[in-house]
Scaffold this active site. Structure first.
Site, PDB file in Angstrom:
ATOM      1  N   SER A 139       0.861  -1.190   0.000  1.00 23.75           N
ATOM      2  CA  SER A 139       0.000   0.000   0.000  1.00 23.75           C
ATOM      3  C   SER A 139       0.890   1.230   0.000  1.00 23.75           C
ATOM      4  CB  SER A 139      -0.884   0.009   1.255  1.00 23.75           C
ATOM      5  OG  SER A 139      -1.513   1.266   1.443  1.00 23.75           O
ATOM      6  N   TYR A 152      -2.517  -1.429  10.126  1.00 22.66           N
ATOM      7  CA  TYR A 152      -2.550  -1.590   8.672  1.00 22.66           C
ATOM      8  C   TYR A 152      -1.273  -1.037   8.053  1.00 22.66           C
ATOM      9  CZ  TYR A 152      -4.071  -1.303   3.828  1.00 22.66           C
ATOM     10  OH  TYR A 152      -4.151  -1.455   2.457  1.00 22.66           O
TER      11      TYR A 152
END
Length: 254
Positions: A139, A152
């Site tokens: 990401s 995350y």
């Protein structure tokens, strides 16, 4: 990786980026196996998209991964691409430990242990193929943190470094390691993200990703233009400004 002629397994691809990428790769002449937890969703995908195979898998469960790997390889012995797509993203408040610990542990289990176990289940087979690819999914938040999603962010940073390390270890094999680095995309990954005007439209993201895969078959990272702001902040020397901009503009950071 080559954009066509592959047999591709994508666990965690019953919605969002995973499903959109599965459909795009299928349209490009690849045999695609979609993996997910819910049998009813898998049945619907198979019915709506003839030619796509499905297999039930829960990437948080080691036994489910082992069973799914046996099924996939029994039906598709020519499998040569694994995309470790499954992931979760949750808002956490680390000033209140009783509220975040379970979410943090679940995030690490899904986003880090899941890909590790998947790669372990398939890497021996992939090494037997003349041209194979492991595609990991990190990401933009692996490179610049969103304040409200600490676990995350950390899990995707771990996937980035895992990808870098595996690429070194597999350098003398037939297996390439490609890291997909999405920006915020309009999916249900995080509450409210589907309608977030700051997030990239899903179709636009997948179209640009497929175009990059086609144009750069030897690429180590797949970076759409939108994610480069986050990915290269440190090397450009404006990391602090990137972090500030990210956390002042994203509604989840409020």
């Amino acid at each position: 990786m080559n954009i066509s002629g592959n047999t591709v397994f994508i666990p965690g691809s019953t919605s969002g980026i995973g499903l959109a990428l599965a459909l795009a790769l299928h349209e490009r002449g690849n045999t695609v196996i979609v993996g997910g937890r819910r049998a009813d969703v898998l049945e619907r995908i198979a019915a709506e998209h003839p030619g796509i195979d499905t297999v039930r898998i829960d990437t948080t469960d080691p036994e489910s991964i082992t069973a799914a790997a046996r099924t996939v390889l029994a039906h598709h012995p020519d499998l040569n691409v694994l995309v470790t797509m499954a992931g979760i993203m949750k808002v956490e408040d680390w000033t209140a430990p009783e509220t975040f610990l379970a979410t943090a542990e679940a995030t690490v289990t899904t986003n880090v242990l899941g890909p590790i176990r998947l790669i372990a289940a398939f890497v021996e087979h992939l090494r037997t193929r003349p041209d194979a690819t492991i595609m990991t999914v990190s990401s933009g938040l692996a490179f610049a943190p969103l304040r409200v999603t600490p676990s995350y962010n950390a899990s995707k940073a771990a996937i980035h470094m895992l990808s870098e390390s595996l690429r070194l270890q597999l350098a003398d094999t037939s297996v390439k390691v490609v890291e997909l680095v999405p920006p915020s995309v309009r999916t249900a990954l995080l509450s409210g993200q589907e309608t977030n005007e700051l997030a990239m439209p899903l179709e636009a993201y997948v179209n640009e990703t497929v175009a990059l895969l086609e144009a750069e078959p030897e690429a180590k990272e797949i970076l759409v233009e939108r994610v480069k702001f986050l990915r290269h902040g440190e090397s450009r020397g404006d990391y602090d400004q990137v972090v500030q901009a990210l956390n002042s503009s994203d509604p989840h950071a409020e």
